[in-house]
Design an enzyme around this catalytic site. Structure first.
Site, PDB file in Angstrom:
ATOM      1  N   ARG A  74       0.766  -1.203   0.032  1.00 24.17           N
ATOM      2  CA  ARG A  74       0.150  -0.056  -0.053  1.00 24.17           C
ATOM      3  C   ARG A  74       0.917   1.245  -0.048  1.00 24.17           C
ATOM      4  NH1 ARG A  74      -2.464   3.103   5.016  1.00 24.17           N
ATOM      5  NH2 ARG A  74      -3.804   4.633   3.813  1.00 24.17           N
ATOM      6  N   HIS A 120      -2.842  10.869   1.224  1.00 26.01           N
ATOM      7  CA  HIS A 120      -2.598  10.568   2.304  1.00 26.01           C
ATOM      8  C   HIS A 120      -1.847  11.997   2.870  1.00 26.01           C
ATOM      9  CE1 HIS A 120      -1.001   7.148   5.252  1.00 26.01           C
ATOM     10  NE2 HIS A 120      -0.673   8.370   5.977  1.00 26.01           N
ATOM     11  N   GLU A 166      -7.228   8.376   6.833  1.00 27.66           N
ATOM     12  CA  GLU A 166      -7.640   8.894   7.863  1.00 27.66           C
ATOM     13  C   GLU A 166      -8.158  10.331   7.872  1.00 27.66           C
ATOM     14  OE1 GLU A 166      -4.021   8.315  10.544  1.00 27.66           O
ATOM     15  OE2 GLU A 166      -4.279   6.204  10.403  1.00 27.66           O
ATOM     16  N   ASN A 306      -7.097   1.219   9.895  1.00 25.65           N
ATOM     17  CA  ASN A 306      -5.802   1.710  10.454  1.00 25.65           C
ATOM     18  C   ASN A 306      -6.043   1.130  12.083  1.00 25.65           C
ATOM     19  OD1 ASN A 306      -4.855   2.003   8.078  1.00 25.65           O
ATOM     20  ND2 ASN A 306      -4.348   4.267   8.346  1.00 25.65           N
ATOM     21  N   TYR A 308      -3.864   0.921  15.910  1.00 20.93           N
ATOM     22  CA  TYR A 308      -2.676   0.687  16.588  1.00 20.93           C
ATOM     23  C   TYR A 308      -2.566   0.616  18.097  1.00 20.93           C
ATOM     24  CZ  TYR A 308      -0.221   3.076  12.575  1.00 20.93           C
ATOM     25  OH  TYR A 308       0.356   3.337  11.248  1.00 20.93           O
ATOM     26  N   GLU A 377      -3.316  -0.234   8.100  1.00 17.12           N
ATOM     27  CA  GLU A 377      -1.924  -0.080   8.817  1.00 17.12           C
ATOM     28  C   GLU A 377      -2.199  -0.796  10.107  1.00 17.12           C
ATOM     29  OE1 GLU A 377      -1.049   4.234   9.431  1.00 17.12           O
ATOM     30  OE2 GLU A 377      -1.515   4.547   7.153  1.00 17.12           O
TER      31      GLU A 377
HETATM   32  C1  BGC Z   1      -0.701   7.454   9.547  1.00 17.45           C
HETATM   33  C2  BGC Z   1       0.901   7.353   9.138  1.00 17.45           C
HETATM   34  C3  BGC Z   1       1.569   7.518  10.364  1.00 17.45           C
HETATM   35  C4  BGC Z   1       1.184   6.324  11.303  1.00 17.45           C
HETATM   36  C5  BGC Z   1       2.154   6.417  12.651  1.00 17.45           C
HETATM   37  C6  BGC Z   1      -1.204   6.765  10.941  1.00 17.45           C
HETATM   38  O1  BGC Z   1      -1.866   7.427  11.657  1.00 17.45           O
HETATM   39  O2  BGC Z   1      -1.564   7.184   8.577  1.00 17.45           O
HETATM   40  O3  BGC Z   1       1.071   8.027   8.168  1.00 17.45           O
HETATM   41  O4  BGC Z   1       3.080   7.401  10.103  1.00 17.45           O
HETATM   42  O5  BGC Z   1      -0.042   6.440  11.798  1.00 17.45           O
HETATM   43  O6  BGC Z   1       2.175   7.434  13.272  1.00 17.45           O
END
Ligand code: BGC
Length: 476
Positions: A74, A120, A166, A306, A308, A377
């Site tokens: 991607r 992006h 995002e 995405n 995390y 992501e």
């Molecule tokens: C974004 C990326 C960023 C990553 C880590 C995501 O929110 O799409 O561009 O580098 O998080 O912060």
């Protein structure tokens, strides 16, 4: 074996974070070039001017992807390489198009499936200056549709398109906190312009309209012959009540996800903003005209996720301030009982908590009717990584563990919960320009030596993913 046979996996990047070569072949500036030039906006005073120099190292990047066994990649297109001034009546830059056409040809040749993100965060600066960029409902969606059409036409071989990455970040970080380009905020010590209480919601609305227009264009004029699919990528964290005994905290957990994800996903799946947002924001939240609602509703062929991290959520009492964007609540790393959500990383907002991935996959699937999901992501930084000697950096067990835990959580959601997840892209293929945090924070599975010609060194995590996915993807 718990992931479907046709499951795609690989890595993700974004143009401004890796390409560099900001003046090459007629590229015009984006709002990030402008933002980085303002002293104090980027932690280390850096910019994406050179970054990983990927614009000039496409062969090397593809070789790297191949050597890691990736089946998908991607990446995003820099709009201002294609139309340097951005608008629908501005000249098109053939050299910019040629670059990405060749890149896709080379990826396919290497057996890697491209996922293209059209946007992006790197809006052509000329559009911001000309009419206020995302704030302009009459112009912005039309210019985005035009740019999207140029790309659909140029790259019929791409079968997976992502309109926006995002939009929450473009709206909130760009127009509420001012932490990201173009840096609007009500805080006059940070910016001369901005209205944190109103602009983010207008920006979000206009991005949804632009997304809707691009999807309509693709479905009507390109999909019938090209046969691809298109969707949007949304970011969101998992939530747990600070006090599970307190119904107000439990309720605030859903509200937090609604303010982050459903802000965009509800209009896309249901044609309307979430009730919790309408209630809190009142007439500061735009409303959809019937035509707008029809344009946006049903505009995802897949859901780009995405993800995390996770947070404990504590509700707040009373009327929230006008610039509140969380939903009248606090996000915390510790629960009432003192449980910690996860270990620290280099990113102030990120703490690994893999169960949250499974839980959020379920939350999304239930709310939106089990859509096809691509995880576009997922990844982590590591506390202090940049200060370690190279051999220690390459031995990134923390990241190996993160991927192992998160991918297993996803596999369980797929095999046991009926979640329809079809792809996974680790963030990121290599260390890169981490926006306002500059280069100190590293997310790559590949170390990039910024002091030695952007030389790349795959870390342990880079090599760990193939075995992980081989162990999980069904063979037949
Ligand atoms: C974004 C990326 C960023 C990553 C880590 C995501 O929110 O799409 O561009 O580098 O998080 O912060």
């Amino acid at each position: 074996m718990s992931l479907p046979k046709d499951f795609l996996w690989g890595f993700a990047t974004a143009a401004y974070q890796i390409e560099g070569a900001v003046d090459a072949d007629g590229r015009g500036p984006s709002i990030w070039d402008t933002f980085c030039a303002i002293p104090g906006k980027i932690a280390d005073g850096s910019s994406g001017a050179v970054a990983c120099n990927s614009y000039n190292r496409t062969k090397e990047d593809i070789d790297l992807l191949k050597s890691l066994g990736a089946t998908a990649y991607r990446f995003s297109i820099s709009w201002s390489r294609i139309i340097p001034l951005g608008g629908r009546n501005d000249p098109i830059n053939q050299k910019g198009i040629d670059h990405y056409v060749k890149f896709v040809d080379d990826l396919l040749e290497a057996g890697i499936t491209p996922f293209i993100t059209l946007f992006h965060w790197d809006l052509p600066d000329a559009l911001d200056k000309r009419y206020g960029g995302f704030l302009n409902k009459e112009e912005f969606p039309l210019d985005f549709e035009n740019y999207a059409r140029v790309m659909f036409k140029a790259i019929p071989k791409c079968k997976h398109w992502i309109t926006f990455n995002e939009p929450w970040c473009s709206s909130i970080l760009g127009y509420n906190s001012g932490y990201f380009a173009p840096g609007h905020t009500s805080d006059r010590t940070k910016s001369a312009v901005g209205d944190s209480a109103r602009e983010p919601w207008i920006v979000g609305h206009n991005i949804l309209l632009a997304h809707g227009r691009a999807v309509k264009a693709y479905r009507e004029d390109f999909k019938p012959t090209q046969g691809g699919e298109i969707g949007i990528t949304l970011n969101g964290d998992a939530t747990y009540p600070w006090d599970p005994e307190d119904p107000a905290d439990v309720e605030a957990c859903d509200r937090k996800i609604e303010f982050a994800i459903s802000w965009f996903a509800d209009p896309i799946y249901f044609g309307e903003y979430p009730a919790s947002m309408r209630k809190q924001l009142g007439d500061r939240l735009p409303t959809f005209t019937p035509e707008e609602a029809a344009l946006v509703k049903g505009s995802n062929d897949f859901y780009g996720m995405n993800h995390y991290t996770a947070n404990y959520i504590k509700h707040k009492k009373g009327t929230p301030p006008e610039d509140d964007f969380l939903g009248n609540l606090e996000t915390l790393f510790y629960s009432k009982n003192g449980e910690c959500i996860g270990e620290e990383t280099e990113s102030f907002w990120l703490r690994p908590h893999a169960q949250g991935f499974r839980d959020l996959l379920n939350w999304l699937s239930k709310r939106y009717g089990y859509p096809k999901i691509y995880v576009t992501e997922n990844g982590t930084s590591i506390k202090g990584e940049s200060n370690l000697p190279l051999e220690k950096i390459l031995d990134d067990d923390f990241r190996v563990r993160y991927f192992d835990d998160y991918v297993h959580a996803m596999a369980k959601a797929s095999a046991e919960d009926g979640v329809n997840v079809k792809g996974y892209m680790a963030w990121s293929l290599m260390d890169n320009f981490e926006w306002a945090e500059g280069y100190q924070t590293r997310f790559g599975v590949t170390y990039v030596d910024y002091n030695d010609n952007q030389k790349r060194y795959p870390k342990k995590s880079a090599k760990s993913l193939k075995a992980l996915f081989d162990s999980l993807i069904k063979k037949e």
